[in-house]
Design a protein around this motif. Sequence first.
Motif, mmCIF file in Angstrom:
data_model
loop_
_atom_site.group_PDB
_atom_site.id
_atom_site.type_symbol
_atom_site.label_atom_id
_atom_site.label_comp_id
_atom_site.label_asym_id
_atom_site.label_seq_id
_atom_site.Cartn_x
_atom_site.Cartn_y
_atom_site.Cartn_z
ATOM 1 N N ALA A 103 -10.980 -51.978 -22.120
ATOM 2 C CA ALA A 103 -10.759 -53.359 -22.539
ATOM 3 C C ALA A 103 -12.084 -54.012 -22.878
ATOM 4 O O ALA A 103 -13.052 -53.922 -22.103
ATOM 5 N N LEU A 104 -12.146 -54.660 -24.031
ATOM 6 C CA LEU A 104 -13.351 -55.351 -24.485
ATOM 7 C C LEU A 104 -14.552 -54.418 -24.591
ATOM 8 O O LEU A 104 -15.683 -54.854 -24.539
ATOM 9 N N ASN A 105 -14.277 -53.118 -24.720
ATOM 10 C CA ASN A 105 -15.344 -52.117 -24.749
ATOM 11 C C ASN A 105 -16.285 -52.293 -23.554
ATOM 12 O O ASN A 105 -17.498 -52.107 -23.654
ATOM 13 N N SER A 106 -15.700 -52.631 -22.418
ATOM 14 C CA SER A 106 -16.482 -53.075 -21.259
ATOM 15 C C SER A 106 -17.267 -51.971 -20.569
ATOM 16 O O SER A 106 -18.294 -52.238 -19.946
ATOM 17 N N ASN A 107 -16.790 -50.735 -20.625
ATOM 18 C CA ASN A 107 -17.514 -49.617 -19.999
ATOM 19 C C ASN A 107 -18.005 -49.950 -18.587
ATOM 20 O O ASN A 107 -19.200 -49.807 -18.290
ATOM 21 N N PRO A 108 -17.121 -50.386 -17.677
ATOM 22 C CA PRO A 108 -17.600 -50.847 -16.371
ATOM 23 C C PRO A 108 -17.881 -49.754 -15.356
ATOM 24 O O PRO A 108 -18.435 -50.026 -14.294
ATOM 25 N N ALA A 109 -17.516 -48.502 -15.659
ATOM 26 C CA ALA A 109 -17.707 -47.425 -14.686
ATOM 27 C C ALA A 109 -19.183 -47.085 -14.527
ATOM 28 O O ALA A 109 -19.966 -47.159 -15.472
ATOM 29 N N ARG A 110 -19.535 -46.727 -13.308
ATOM 30 C CA ARG A 110 -20.863 -46.226 -12.984
ATOM 31 C C ARG A 110 -20.660 -44.957 -12.155
ATOM 32 O O ARG A 110 -19.718 -44.881 -11.355
ATOM 33 N N TYR B 21 -17.693 -48.932 -10.012
ATOM 34 C CA TYR B 21 -17.685 -49.935 -11.076
ATOM 35 C C TYR B 21 -18.760 -50.966 -10.755
ATOM 36 O O TYR B 21 -19.152 -51.154 -9.607
ATOM 37 N N ASP B 22 -19.220 -51.632 -11.811
ATOM 38 C CA ASP B 22 -20.287 -52.611 -11.687
ATOM 39 C C ASP B 22 -19.682 -54.009 -11.675
ATOM 40 O O ASP B 22 -19.025 -54.420 -12.629
ATOM 41 N N GLU B 23 -19.908 -54.735 -10.587
ATOM 42 C CA GLU B 23 -19.346 -56.082 -10.481
ATOM 43 C C GLU B 23 -19.949 -57.050 -11.505
ATOM 44 O O GLU B 23 -19.366 -58.095 -11.777
ATOM 45 N N LEU C 132 -8.516 -61.965 -12.933
ATOM 46 C CA LEU C 132 -8.550 -61.206 -14.182
ATOM 47 C C LEU C 132 -9.800 -60.334 -14.254
ATOM 48 O O LEU C 132 -9.735 -59.181 -14.682
ATOM 49 N N VAL C 133 -10.933 -60.862 -13.810
ATOM 50 C CA VAL C 133 -12.184 -60.096 -13.821
ATOM 51 C C VAL C 133 -12.052 -58.850 -12.954
ATOM 52 O O VAL C 133 -12.419 -57.742 -13.364
ATOM 53 N N GLN C 134 -11.492 -59.018 -11.739
ATOM 54 C CA GLN C 134 -11.355 -57.888 -10.821
ATOM 55 C C GLN C 134 -10.316 -56.880 -11.311
ATOM 56 O O GLN C 134 -10.523 -55.667 -11.206
ATOM 57 N N GLU C 135 -9.196 -57.372 -11.828
ATOM 58 C CA GLU C 135 -8.180 -56.459 -12.366
ATOM 59 C C GLU C 135 -8.742 -55.656 -13.532
ATOM 60 O O GLU C 135 -8.497 -54.453 -13.647
ATOM 61 N N THR C 136 -9.499 -56.309 -14.389
ATOM 62 C CA THR C 136 -10.044 -55.653 -15.573
ATOM 63 C C THR C 136 -11.069 -54.588 -15.198
ATOM 64 O O THR C 136 -11.031 -53.464 -15.715
ATOM 65 N N VAL C 137 -11.971 -54.921 -14.278
ATOM 66 C CA VAL C 137 -13.015 -53.958 -13.925
ATOM 67 C C VAL C 137 -12.422 -52.756 -13.196
ATOM 68 O O VAL C 137 -12.814 -51.613 -13.452
ATOM 69 N N PHE C 138 -11.443 -52.983 -12.313
ATOM 70 C CA PHE C 138 -10.878 -51.858 -11.577
ATOM 71 C C PHE C 138 -10.031 -50.978 -12.494
ATOM 72 O O PHE C 138 -10.159 -49.751 -12.490
ATOM 73 N N ARG C 139 -9.187 -51.608 -13.311
ATOM 74 C CA ARG C 139 -8.324 -50.829 -14.209
ATOM 75 C C ARG C 139 -9.157 -49.991 -15.179
ATOM 76 O O ARG C 139 -8.880 -48.813 -15.392
ATOM 77 N N ASN C 140 -10.181 -50.597 -15.752
ATOM 78 C CA ASN C 140 -10.927 -49.896 -16.792
ATOM 79 C C ASN C 140 -11.919 -48.889 -16.242
ATOM 80 O O ASN C 140 -12.193 -47.871 -16.883
ATOM 81 N N SER C 141 -12.451 -49.115 -15.045
ATOM 82 C CA SER C 141 -13.279 -48.074 -14.434
ATOM 83 C C SER C 141 -12.413 -46.883 -14.026
ATOM 84 O O SER C 141 -12.857 -45.724 -14.103
#
Length: 197
Positions: free
Chosen positions: A47-54, A90-92, A117-126
């Motif tokens: 989502a949003l090309n966020s690439n939140p995984a580390r 994931y990176d907070e 929404l921020v937490q759902e997005t980062v967890f889902r996408n990581s």
Amino acid sequence: MFKNPLSQEAIAQIFTQARTYHYWTDRMVSDDTLHEIYEIMKWGPTALNSNPARILFLKNEQHKEKLASAMWGSNPAQVKRAPVTAILAYDETWTEYLPRLFQTYDPRPLLDGNEKLVQETVFRNSTLQGAYMIFAIRALGLDACGMSGFDNQQVDELFFKGTTWKTNFVCTLGYGDEEKLYPREPRLEFDEVCKIL
């Protein structure tokens, strides 16, 4: 661009014949291979090309031993046996990268003040990126074992204290020992889990 379906052999390697391994051969995994895994997985959509995984790749026995102390059940032994154990986190502070990664428009006003929404997005996408990592591992001819039986807070304390990284799940990887595979478990059928409207 016209896309051809992958060969049945490729599909088998990534999905239909791929297995979850708990035992490994002595073949080591090079740092170059870990780089390759990331270079493939990073192109999976988020989502949003966020690439939140580390990802923290553990090869050192001392670090694997430390991680094993936070694992449950049979997972400590699996972490210690594997040539590499990845902590998929994931990176907070993932939204800070959006101006660089998502240039279509500025989505941050939609996220500001909406912590749910921020937490759902980062967890889902990581988590999605973690799945891409497993597919990349398999695509390169290695095997993987994703696991969630561990104490997240303890892993964060052991490896990410003082950072903005938080643990999502753990994944061992290497070249699986086929002689020690468990019998394959069944899957649900299409009509049990899918509907077409």
